[in-house]
Scaffold this motif. Structure first.
Motif, PDB file in Angstrom:
ATOM      1  N   PHE A 187      36.429  53.787  40.739  1.00 46.61           N
ATOM      2  CA  PHE A 187      37.247  54.668  39.904  1.00 46.61           C
ATOM      3  C   PHE A 187      38.473  55.122  40.684  1.00 46.61           C
ATOM      4  N   THR A 188      39.581  55.335  39.980  1.00 47.34           N
ATOM      5  CA  THR A 188      40.770  55.946  40.581  1.00 47.34           C
ATOM      6  C   THR A 188      41.174  57.134  39.719  1.00 47.34           C
ATOM      7  N   LEU A 217      39.095  52.172  36.050  1.00 40.48           N
ATOM      8  CA  LEU A 217      37.847  51.666  36.599  1.00 40.48           C
ATOM      9  C   LEU A 217      38.002  50.163  36.768  1.00 40.48           C
ATOM     10  N   ALA A 218      37.986  49.702  38.012  1.00 34.04           N
ATOM     11  CA  ALA A 218      38.033  48.267  38.303  1.00 34.04           C
ATOM     12  C   ALA A 218      36.604  47.816  38.540  1.00 34.04           C
ATOM     13  N   ILE A 219      36.131  46.830  37.751  1.00 32.37           N
ATOM     14  CA  ILE A 219      34.751  46.370  37.877  1.00 32.37           C
ATOM     15  C   ILE A 219      34.701  44.881  38.189  1.00 32.37           C
ATOM     16  N   LEU A 257      43.172  43.090  44.061  1.00 36.68           N
ATOM     17  CA  LEU A 257      44.548  42.950  43.600  1.00 36.68           C
ATOM     18  C   LEU A 257      44.779  43.776  42.340  1.00 36.68           C
ATOM     19  N   ALA A 258      43.828  43.726  41.410  1.00 36.78           N
ATOM     20  CA  ALA A 258      43.943  44.516  40.178  1.00 36.78           C
ATOM     21  C   ALA A 258      43.965  46.005  40.502  1.00 36.78           C
ATOM     22  N   CYS A 259      43.143  46.423  41.458  1.00 41.61           N
ATOM     23  CA  CYS A 259      43.121  47.841  41.859  1.00 41.61           C
ATOM     24  C   CYS A 259      44.456  48.259  42.453  1.00 41.61           C
ATOM     25  N   ALA A 260      45.052  47.378  43.232  1.00 41.71           N
ATOM     26  CA  ALA A 260      46.332  47.705  43.858  1.00 41.71           C
ATOM     27  C   ALA A 260      47.397  48.001  42.818  1.00 41.71           C
ATOM     28  N   PHE A 261      47.396  47.242  41.713  1.00 42.74           N
ATOM     29  CA  PHE A 261      48.368  47.478  40.655  1.00 42.74           C
ATOM     30  C   PHE A 261      48.000  48.686  39.805  1.00 42.74           C
ATOM     31  N   THR A 319      40.775  51.382  31.479  1.00 44.16           N
ATOM     32  CA  THR A 319      41.477  52.651  31.633  1.00 44.16           C
ATOM     33  C   THR A 319      41.038  53.679  30.593  1.00 44.16           C
ATOM     34  N   LYS A 320      41.067  54.940  31.016  1.00 46.40           N
ATOM     35  CA  LYS A 320      40.818  56.094  30.145  1.00 46.40           C
ATOM     36  C   LYS A 320      41.846  57.141  30.560  1.00 46.40           C
TER      37      LYS A 320
END
Length: 144
Positions: free
Chosen positions: A83-84, A120-122, A11-15, A114-115
């Motif tokens: 990573f995205t 990066l979702a961990i 869910l966090a990655c989707a946002f 974020t950078k």
């Protein structure tokens, strides 16, 4: 419990992800282990490996220091990250913004760092006890 943790990360990655995956973006994943301690000041250290869909890989060191209201000691084994917005594995090293709130016994941990445009979702299974809120930065560097 682990399925709720994975669902939270997805869910966090989707946002965090843009609506469309750009054709030139590289799919990279992080596998890691971390340990941390905190008594107002929080210190996190660990190691991991980044692997990308183009066959490249990089061993990395993970370090974070932060301040806030926290106390405890914990460990994350078998952590995973996605990573995205990467275009090259060379974009992985750097400092990622981190805001973390934890409560009581750690059964798992999930967060998005974020950078710039890179996220990066961990997530990982945690062991130990930690309570509080910390603000800091996670630094990923190549482990040569």
């Amino acid at each position: 419990m682990k399925s709720r943790l994975v669902a939270s990360v997805l869910l966090a990655c989707a946002f965090a992800m843009p609506a469309a995956h750009a054709a030139d973006e590289l799919d990279c994943k992080l596998h890691f282990e971390l340990s941390s301690w905190s008594l107002i000041f929080k210190h996190v250290s660990g190691k991991g490996t980044v692997t990308c869909s183009d066959g490249q890989s990089m061993k990395v060191k993970l370090e974070a220091n932060g301040g806030g209201l926290s106390v405890g000691r914990s460990r994350i084994d078998d952590g995973n990250g996605v990573f995205t917005a990467l275009h090259s594995i060379s974009e992985v090293p750097g400092t990622y913004a981190d805001v973390n709130a934890t409560t009581a016994i750690k059964a798992g941990d999930a967060q998005v760092l974020t950078k710039g445009v890179v996220s990066l979702a961990i997530a990982g299974v945690g062991h130990g006890v930690e309570m509080g809120i910390t603000v800091g930065e996670l630094t990923i560097s190549e482990d040569k």
